[in-house]
Design an enzyme around this catalytic site. Sequence first.
Site, mmCIF file in Angstrom:
data_model
loop_
_atom_site.group_PDB
_atom_site.id
_atom_site.type_symbol
_atom_site.label_atom_id
_atom_site.label_comp_id
_atom_site.label_asym_id
_atom_site.label_seq_id
_atom_site.Cartn_x
_atom_site.Cartn_y
_atom_site.Cartn_z
ATOM 1 N N HIS A 171 -58.381 45.874 42.263
ATOM 2 C CA HIS A 171 -59.097 46.465 41.121
ATOM 3 C C HIS A 171 -60.196 47.423 41.623
ATOM 4 O O HIS A 171 -61.378 47.252 41.298
ATOM 5 C CB HIS A 171 -59.677 45.384 40.203
ATOM 6 C CG HIS A 171 -59.992 45.898 38.816
ATOM 7 N ND1 HIS A 171 -59.834 45.147 37.682
ATOM 8 C CD2 HIS A 171 -60.455 47.102 38.387
ATOM 9 C CE1 HIS A 171 -60.202 45.855 36.620
ATOM 10 N NE2 HIS A 171 -60.583 47.057 37.032
ATOM 11 N N ARG A 174 -54.061 47.912 33.214
ATOM 12 C CA ARG A 174 -54.433 46.502 33.089
ATOM 13 C C ARG A 174 -53.211 45.639 33.410
ATOM 14 O O ARG A 174 -52.082 46.026 33.111
ATOM 15 C CB ARG A 174 -54.917 46.184 31.669
ATOM 16 C CG ARG A 174 -56.374 46.574 31.386
ATOM 17 C CD ARG A 174 -57.367 45.767 32.204
ATOM 18 N NE ARG A 174 -58.748 46.052 31.885
ATOM 19 C CZ ARG A 174 -59.557 46.863 32.574
ATOM 20 N NH1 ARG A 174 -59.115 47.500 33.634
ATOM 21 N NH2 ARG A 174 -60.822 47.021 32.214
HETATM 22 P P1 NDP Z 1 -58.506 55.966 26.548
HETATM 23 O O1 NDP Z 1 -58.837 55.072 25.409
HETATM 24 O O2 NDP Z 1 -59.220 57.258 26.687
HETATM 25 O O3 NDP Z 1 -56.942 56.302 26.530
HETATM 26 C C1 NDP Z 1 -55.982 55.345 26.244
HETATM 27 C C2 NDP Z 1 -54.648 56.038 26.092
HETATM 28 O O4 NDP Z 1 -53.653 55.046 25.816
HETATM 29 C C3 NDP Z 1 -54.622 57.018 24.903
HETATM 30 O O5 NDP Z 1 -53.850 58.143 25.223
HETATM 31 C C4 NDP Z 1 -53.928 56.196 23.821
HETATM 32 O O6 NDP Z 1 -53.231 56.957 22.849
HETATM 33 C C5 NDP Z 1 -52.927 55.409 24.651
HETATM 34 N N1 NDP Z 1 -52.465 54.244 23.922
HETATM 35 C C6 NDP Z 1 -53.197 53.194 23.471
HETATM 36 N N2 NDP Z 1 -52.400 52.341 22.808
HETATM 37 C C7 NDP Z 1 -51.158 52.859 22.846
HETATM 38 C C8 NDP Z 1 -49.906 52.449 22.332
HETATM 39 N N3 NDP Z 1 -49.777 51.325 21.629
HETATM 40 N N4 NDP Z 1 -48.843 53.253 22.546
HETATM 41 C C9 NDP Z 1 -48.966 54.403 23.231
HETATM 42 N N5 NDP Z 1 -50.122 54.857 23.756
HETATM 43 C C10 NDP Z 1 -51.208 54.080 23.566
HETATM 44 O O7 NDP Z 1 -58.671 55.094 27.867
HETATM 45 P P2 NDP Z 1 -58.959 55.589 29.349
HETATM 46 O O8 NDP Z 1 -58.027 56.674 29.684
HETATM 47 O O9 NDP Z 1 -60.412 55.842 29.540
HETATM 48 O O10 NDP Z 1 -58.649 54.256 30.177
HETATM 49 C C11 NDP Z 1 -57.358 53.673 30.143
HETATM 50 C C12 NDP Z 1 -57.425 52.280 30.745
HETATM 51 O O11 NDP Z 1 -57.615 52.351 32.153
HETATM 52 C C13 NDP Z 1 -58.602 51.415 30.282
HETATM 53 O O12 NDP Z 1 -58.364 50.862 29.028
HETATM 54 C C14 NDP Z 1 -58.675 50.374 31.377
HETATM 55 O O13 NDP Z 1 -57.851 49.288 31.031
HETATM 56 C C15 NDP Z 1 -58.110 51.083 32.598
HETATM 57 N N6 NDP Z 1 -59.110 51.289 33.644
HETATM 58 C C16 NDP Z 1 -58.878 50.763 34.894
HETATM 59 C C17 NDP Z 1 -59.768 50.965 35.916
HETATM 60 C C18 NDP Z 1 -59.481 50.449 37.270
HETATM 61 O O14 NDP Z 1 -60.349 50.528 38.155
HETATM 62 N N7 NDP Z 1 -58.292 49.933 37.535
HETATM 63 C C19 NDP Z 1 -61.015 51.710 35.712
HETATM 64 C C20 NDP Z 1 -61.159 52.216 34.368
HETATM 65 C C21 NDP Z 1 -60.239 52.016 33.386
HETATM 66 P P3 NDP Z 1 -54.008 57.964 21.868
HETATM 67 O O15 NDP Z 1 -54.438 59.103 22.762
HETATM 68 O O16 NDP Z 1 -52.983 58.359 20.900
HETATM 69 O O17 NDP Z 1 -55.165 57.204 21.311
HETATM 70 C C1 OXD Z 2 -63.129 49.386 33.708
HETATM 71 C C2 OXD Z 2 -62.575 48.930 34.962
HETATM 72 O O1 OXD Z 2 -62.599 49.040 32.668
HETATM 73 O O2 OXD Z 2 -63.255 48.996 35.990
HETATM 74 O O3 OXD Z 2 -64.115 50.144 33.729
HETATM 75 O O4 OXD Z 2 -61.410 48.473 35.016
#
Ligand code: NDP
Ligand code: OXD
Length: 309
Positions: free
Chosen positions: A272, A224
């Site tokens: 995006h 993000r």
């Molecule tokens: P998840 O919720 O499965 O994973 C998030 C990860 O971030 C987890 O490992 C979590 O830790 C870690 N995390 C969260 N907060 C912290 C913190 N404060 N410090 C350290 N680690 C942290 O999300 P996804 O993997 O499914 O997706 C990640 C992001 O990708 C989404 O939130 C979205 O913003 C983005 N995205 C972008 C897309 C695009 O097209 N550009 C498409 C889809 C998603 P823990 O494992 O310990 O909970």
């Molecule tokens: C999502 C994205 O959050 O597309 O699914 O970024």
Amino acid sequence: MINVLFAARPERWTTYEAPLRTALKAAGIDANLATEMPAQDVDYIVYAPNSDLQDFTPYTRAKAVLNLWAGVEKITGNETLDIPLARMVDPGLTTGMVEWVTGHVMRYHLGMDAHIVNPDHHWDAKTPPLAREREVVILGLGALGTACAHALLGLGFRVTGWSRSAKNVEGVTCLHGDEGLAQALAAAQIAVTLLPDTPATKNIINADTLAQMPKGAFLINPGRGPLIDDDALIAALDAGQIAHATLDVFRIEPLPQEHPFWAHPHVTVTPHIAADTRAVTASEVVVENIRRGEAGEPFINLVDRELGY
Ligand code: NDP
Ligand code: OXD
């Protein structure tokens, strides 16, 4: 018969109507699926945060909001929402992210730009390193970060992952917490940010953390926009601390024309597109949660509203 409201942008209905109906039928769920119905009759809301629906108060009978996006930062703060919220964990989206991340890692790893843009026909026969000589660090080891880690490991890269809680992913150096972040950044020849946008992750890529990366590191951000302090990144790129950045997400989207990222010689902007939700697989995930709700089983992919993801 249950009532399922589809509350995303109207153009998404064209994409989702048939796959959702197919998935409901396959699960044996008798449902009235529509884009409009009386709020008090709705059992489940299939949702996208850019929907016109922002006030959940009238949906008194609804059991869950089933988000079509992986990112939930635009809905976690909605105070009218007091029922379970599930985010999207879609095998199709995950595959898309793995392909996008792997492609951009390979671009940097192999130094492909030197040969693609080579107006002087310079014969630079420098052999690129092997993947096993390259450390890729993934900030965020969730559904997407872990899938990318597996793919990069499969190509031979040394992979480090960093998360909030402690993790154990075979073959990956798993780090967590503040100390873990410093260690991860110090190793990050190529850093991939796959963190959610939460109060704890905003500006996590800032002047201080950029300075902790090896000089000449590469940054890939499909997570993000607010993860990055834009001014700090531009300063780090200008100083050569960061050699190049590929950015898919931004604080304001579409990225405004006047934003310096567009013209910066060491930034690649993608609009995006790293990984879109795929209607067929995502519909199956949504319907699995409806099935669970009807069977009295726990929902999957629930969001922790306190943590914001
Ligand atoms: P998840 O919720 O499965 O994973 C998030 C990860 O971030 C987890 O490992 C979590 O830790 C870690 N995390 C969260 N907060 C912290 C913190 N404060 N410090 C350290 N680690 C942290 O999300 P996804 O993997 O499914 O997706 C990640 C992001 O990708 C989404 O939130 C979205 O913003 C983005 N995205 C972008 C897309 C695009 O097209 N550009 C498409 C889809 C998603 P823990 O494992 O310990 O909970
Ligand atoms: C999502 C994205 O959050 O597309 O699914 O970024």
